[in-house]
Enzyme design. Structure first.
Site, mmCIF file in Angstrom:
data_model
loop_
_atom_site.group_PDB
_atom_site.id
_atom_site.type_symbol
_atom_site.label_atom_id
_atom_site.label_comp_id
_atom_site.label_asym_id
_atom_site.label_seq_id
_atom_site.Cartn_x
_atom_site.Cartn_y
_atom_site.Cartn_z
ATOM 1 N N ASN A 278 1.547 2.486 11.494
ATOM 2 C CA ASN A 278 0.749 3.185 12.776
ATOM 3 C C ASN A 278 1.010 2.393 13.473
ATOM 4 O O ASN A 278 0.905 0.864 12.975
ATOM 5 C CB ASN A 278 -1.021 2.702 12.111
ATOM 6 C CG ASN A 278 -1.135 1.782 11.453
ATOM 7 O OD1 ASN A 278 -1.262 1.217 10.777
ATOM 8 N ND2 ASN A 278 -2.168 1.198 12.965
ATOM 9 N N HIS B 75 -5.879 -8.651 -2.774
ATOM 10 C CA HIS B 75 -5.824 -8.638 -0.797
ATOM 11 C C HIS B 75 -7.873 -9.867 -1.218
ATOM 12 O O HIS B 75 -8.382 -10.036 -1.710
ATOM 13 C CB HIS B 75 -5.681 -7.468 0.014
ATOM 14 C CG HIS B 75 -5.246 -6.756 0.161
ATOM 15 N ND1 HIS B 75 -4.794 -5.938 -1.272
ATOM 16 C CD2 HIS B 75 -3.961 -6.722 0.853
ATOM 17 C CE1 HIS B 75 -4.356 -4.678 -0.708
ATOM 18 N NE2 HIS B 75 -3.393 -4.998 0.304
ATOM 19 N N HIS C 46 -3.010 1.331 -4.182
ATOM 20 C CA HIS C 46 -2.362 -0.046 -5.075
ATOM 21 C C HIS C 46 -3.080 0.234 -6.234
ATOM 22 O O HIS C 46 -3.979 0.430 -7.078
ATOM 23 C CB HIS C 46 -3.006 -1.166 -4.477
ATOM 24 C CG HIS C 46 -2.696 -1.704 -3.420
ATOM 25 N ND1 HIS C 46 -1.440 -2.939 -3.378
ATOM 26 C CD2 HIS C 46 -2.940 -1.984 -2.256
ATOM 27 C CE1 HIS C 46 -1.410 -2.951 -2.346
ATOM 28 N NE2 HIS C 46 -1.888 -2.125 -1.508
ATOM 29 N N TYR D 97 -9.596 -10.004 1.308
ATOM 30 C CA TYR D 97 -10.827 -8.326 1.768
ATOM 31 C C TYR D 97 -11.484 -8.362 0.768
ATOM 32 O O TYR D 97 -12.050 -7.818 0.340
ATOM 33 C CB TYR D 97 -11.168 -7.871 2.516
ATOM 34 C CG TYR D 97 -9.382 -7.138 2.592
ATOM 35 C CD1 TYR D 97 -10.014 -5.526 1.372
ATOM 36 C CD2 TYR D 97 -8.043 -6.218 2.823
ATOM 37 C CE1 TYR D 97 -9.151 -4.821 1.316
ATOM 38 C CE2 TYR D 97 -7.031 -5.981 2.605
ATOM 39 C CZ TYR D 97 -7.785 -4.901 1.625
ATOM 40 O OH TYR D 97 -6.650 -4.090 0.954
ATOM 41 N N GLU D 98 -10.576 -8.272 -0.768
ATOM 42 C CA GLU D 98 -11.460 -7.794 -2.311
ATOM 43 C C GLU D 98 -12.271 -8.694 -2.704
ATOM 44 O O GLU D 98 -12.802 -7.932 -3.488
ATOM 45 C CB GLU D 98 -10.069 -7.620 -3.003
ATOM 46 C CG GLU D 98 -9.807 -6.470 -2.283
ATOM 47 C CD GLU D 98 -8.385 -5.715 -3.552
ATOM 48 O OE1 GLU D 98 -8.434 -5.394 -4.453
ATOM 49 O OE2 GLU D 98 -7.267 -6.186 -3.135
ATOM 50 N N HIS E 12 -6.883 4.279 6.535
ATOM 51 C CA HIS E 12 -6.049 3.389 5.424
ATOM 52 C C HIS E 12 -4.886 4.742 4.553
ATOM 53 O O HIS E 12 -4.448 4.831 4.422
ATOM 54 C CB HIS E 12 -6.978 2.852 4.484
ATOM 55 C CG HIS E 12 -6.249 2.603 3.645
ATOM 56 N ND1 HIS E 12 -5.479 1.633 3.345
ATOM 57 C CD2 HIS E 12 -6.381 2.806 2.055
ATOM 58 C CE1 HIS E 12 -4.872 1.224 2.131
ATOM 59 N NE2 HIS E 12 -5.382 1.953 1.701
ATOM 60 N N SER F 156 0.746 -1.450 -0.119
ATOM 61 C CA SER F 156 0.277 -0.032 -0.180
ATOM 62 C C SER F 156 0.823 1.457 -0.257
ATOM 63 O O SER F 156 1.922 1.840 0.984
ATOM 64 C CB SER F 156 -1.401 0.235 1.518
ATOM 65 O OG SER F 156 -2.142 -1.021 1.207
ATOM 66 N N MET G 246 -2.826 -7.062 5.907
ATOM 67 C CA MET G 246 -3.390 -7.933 5.411
ATOM 68 C C MET G 246 -2.704 -9.159 4.545
ATOM 69 O O MET G 246 -3.497 -9.064 3.280
ATOM 70 C CB MET G 246 -4.767 -7.709 5.357
ATOM 71 C CG MET G 246 -5.422 -6.908 6.222
ATOM 72 S SD MET G 246 -6.638 -5.688 5.967
ATOM 73 C CE MET G 246 -6.919 -4.485 7.492
ATOM 74 N N SER G 247 -1.440 -8.846 3.921
ATOM 75 C CA SER G 247 -1.103 -9.787 2.424
ATOM 76 C C SER G 247 -0.349 -10.520 2.933
ATOM 77 O O SER G 247 0.254 -11.078 4.276
ATOM 78 C CB SER G 247 -0.614 -8.419 1.821
ATOM 79 O OG SER G 247 -0.019 -7.524 2.669
ATOM 80 N N ALA H 56 2.635 -2.128 4.078
ATOM 81 C CA ALA H 56 2.279 -1.062 5.132
ATOM 82 C C ALA H 56 1.671 -1.931 6.154
ATOM 83 O O ALA H 56 0.525 -2.788 6.400
ATOM 84 C CB ALA H 56 1.101 -0.653 4.682
HETATM 85 O O1 LIG Z 1 -0.421 -5.429 2.631
HETATM 86 P P1 LIG Z 1 -0.725 -4.002 1.831
HETATM 87 O O2 LIG Z 1 -1.089 -4.037 0.428
HETATM 88 O O3 LIG Z 1 0.696 -3.057 2.351
HETATM 89 O O4 LIG Z 1 -1.877 -3.175 2.914
HETATM 90 C C1 LIG Z 1 -2.314 -3.042 4.187
HETATM 91 O O5 LIG Z 1 -2.529 -1.702 3.806
HETATM 92 C C2 LIG Z 1 -4.252 -1.981 4.010
HETATM 93 C C3 LIG Z 1 -5.106 -1.556 5.252
HETATM 94 O O6 LIG Z 1 -4.668 -0.563 4.642
HETATM 95 C C4 LIG Z 1 -4.369 -3.488 3.830
HETATM 96 O O7 LIG Z 1 -4.225 -4.163 2.452
HETATM 97 C C5 LIG Z 1 -2.886 -3.818 4.482
HETATM 98 O O8 LIG Z 1 -2.860 -5.138 3.898
HETATM 99 N N1 LIG Z 2 -4.313 -5.871 9.633
HETATM 100 C C1 LIG Z 2 -4.244 -4.474 9.651
HETATM 101 N N2 LIG Z 2 -3.298 -3.777 8.800
HETATM 102 C C2 LIG Z 2 -2.541 -2.981 8.062
HETATM 103 N N3 LIG Z 2 -1.953 -2.431 7.522
HETATM 104 C C3 LIG Z 2 -1.778 -0.921 7.742
HETATM 105 N N4 LIG Z 2 -2.001 -1.002 8.757
HETATM 106 C C4 LIG Z 2 -2.021 -2.251 9.517
HETATM 107 C C5 LIG Z 2 -2.942 -1.970 11.146
HETATM 108 O O1 LIG Z 2 -3.160 -2.021 11.901
HETATM 109 N N5 LIG Z 2 -3.787 -3.189 10.931
#
Ligand SMILES: O=P(O)(O)O[C@H]1O[C@H](CO)[C@@H](O)[C@H]1O
Ligand SMILES: Nc1nc2[nH]cnc2c(=O)[nH]1
Length: 319
Positions: free
Chosen positions: A275, A116, A94, A118-119, A289, A63, A251-252, A146
């Site tokens: 964060n 991801h 993205h 969740y998409e 986000h 991200s 989440m990736s 991220a």
């Molecule tokens: O892992 P990337 O794709 O960097 O993105 C991260 O940031 C998003 C949440 O802000 C979620 O998709 C999390 O997985």
């Molecule tokens: N699950 C999760 N994904 C993130 N991606 C960027 N920050 C976060 C977070 O705090 N939690």
């Protein structure tokens, strides 16, 4: 019958019957049926028609981290939308491009935008481009993302070298390798039960530490954990993750690294802490986000510098 012949036969059947023939199976089994070896080969052939050069290193941009692909020279950009049967990224931060070219002297392919779960994609669909990039010639996969800082000592903007991961979706029965195990993926015969204990290459990790030291960049090293999302975590969940020894949450990555391990790629992972996760109920700050992308873009330069130099080291090692 050799394993290869059996795989071919099964794959042909699967391609013929299509995903609808699999009603009642695990959703990832269905997607594995869709991205058969032959379908991945078709995608590879389509790309090779446009870019004949073989990429050695595959990079997945997280991200807000797609700017890395802008550093590639002699670039060929293929939008995902132009590639038959390729999914699209639907998340802010993205883009949806495969970027080919030269990065610090080495031939690369960058995914400017990942998929991801969740998409709405299964973990197998999210990760299948790893197989595409391996078949195109990549021997190395660099995953970036991220992530939220679970480790209390982490600060926003820190970069974490991923030492290991906890794949919660997989622990709950959602692994991208569920379904037909086509042993033709990868250079060697690929096992039904691939080991992932050393998925993150230890030599690469120590090279990355040297690169960070050279640039005076403080590198954290820790355990990443992937949850399904798209919700950020509750305070109770973060406290649970801390008890488990997790340093960063996202989440990736984990499904990509799983397929990378299956097809024999050497891998390196970097997470940018965008964060600090919530620990206390009287805290007023929530993850958003927009902030994730803002911090990623702010700190992208450092991450790019690390990857640029690291990739240059791969080139040096080869000569
Ligand atoms: O892992 P990337 O794709 O960097 O993105 C991260 O940031 C998003 C949440 O802000 C979620 O998709 C999390 O997985
Ligand atoms: N699950 C999760 N994904 C993130 N991606 C960027 N920050 C976060 C977070 O705090 N939690």
């Amino acid at each position: 019958m050799s394993n290869n012949t059996q795989s071919k036969k099964e794959s042909a059947l699967i391609a013929e019957n299509g995903p609808w023939a699999a009603v009642g199976e695990h959703p990832n089994a269905i997607t594995n049926r869709f991205y058969t070896y032959e379908r991945v080969q078709e995608i590879v052939a389509f790309i090779q028609n446009i870019v004949p050069a073989k990429p050695e290193v595959a990079i997945i941009c997280g991200s807000g981290l797609g700017g890395l692909a802008e550093l590639v020279v002699d670039k060929v950009v293929i939008p995902y939308a132009d590639i038959p049967n390729f999914p699209r990224s639907t998340v802010a931060g993205h883009r949806s491009n495969l970027v080919f070219g030269i990065l610090n002297g080495i031939s690369v392919v960058c995914m400017q935008g990942r998929f991801h779960p969740y998409e709405g994609y299964t973990t197998a669909a999210c990760a299948f481009p790893v197989r595409v990039m391996q078949m195109l010639g990549a021997h190395t996969l660099i995953v970036t993302c991220a992530a939220g800082g679970v480790n209390k000592s982490y600060r926003v903007g820190d970069i974490m070298l991923i030492k290991d991961h906890i794949n919660f979706p997989s622990m709950a029965g959602n692994n991208p390798l569920i379904g037909h195990n086509d042993e033709r993926f990868g250079k060697k015969i690929r096992p039904r039960f691939p080991p992932v204990g050393h998925a993150y290459d230890r030599q690469y990790a120590s090279q990355m530490k040297q690169v960070a030291a050279k640039h005076n960049i403080e590198l954290r090293e820790g355990v990443y954990c992937a949850l399904g999302g798209p919700c950020y975590e509750t305070i109770a969940e973060i406290n649970l993750l801390r008890v488990l020894g997790i340093d960063a949450v996202g989440m990736s990555i984990v499904h990509e690294v799983t397929l990378g391990a299956h097809c024999g790629l050497r891998m390196l992972g970097l997470a940018l802490i965008t964060n600090k996760c919530l620990f206390e109920y009287d805290s007023t700050i929530e993850a958003v986000h927009e902030d994730v992308i803002r911090i990623s873009e702010l700190k992208a330069n450092e991450l790019q510098q690390l990857i640029l130099d690291f990739v240059g080291g791969i080139k040096t090692n080869k000569t």
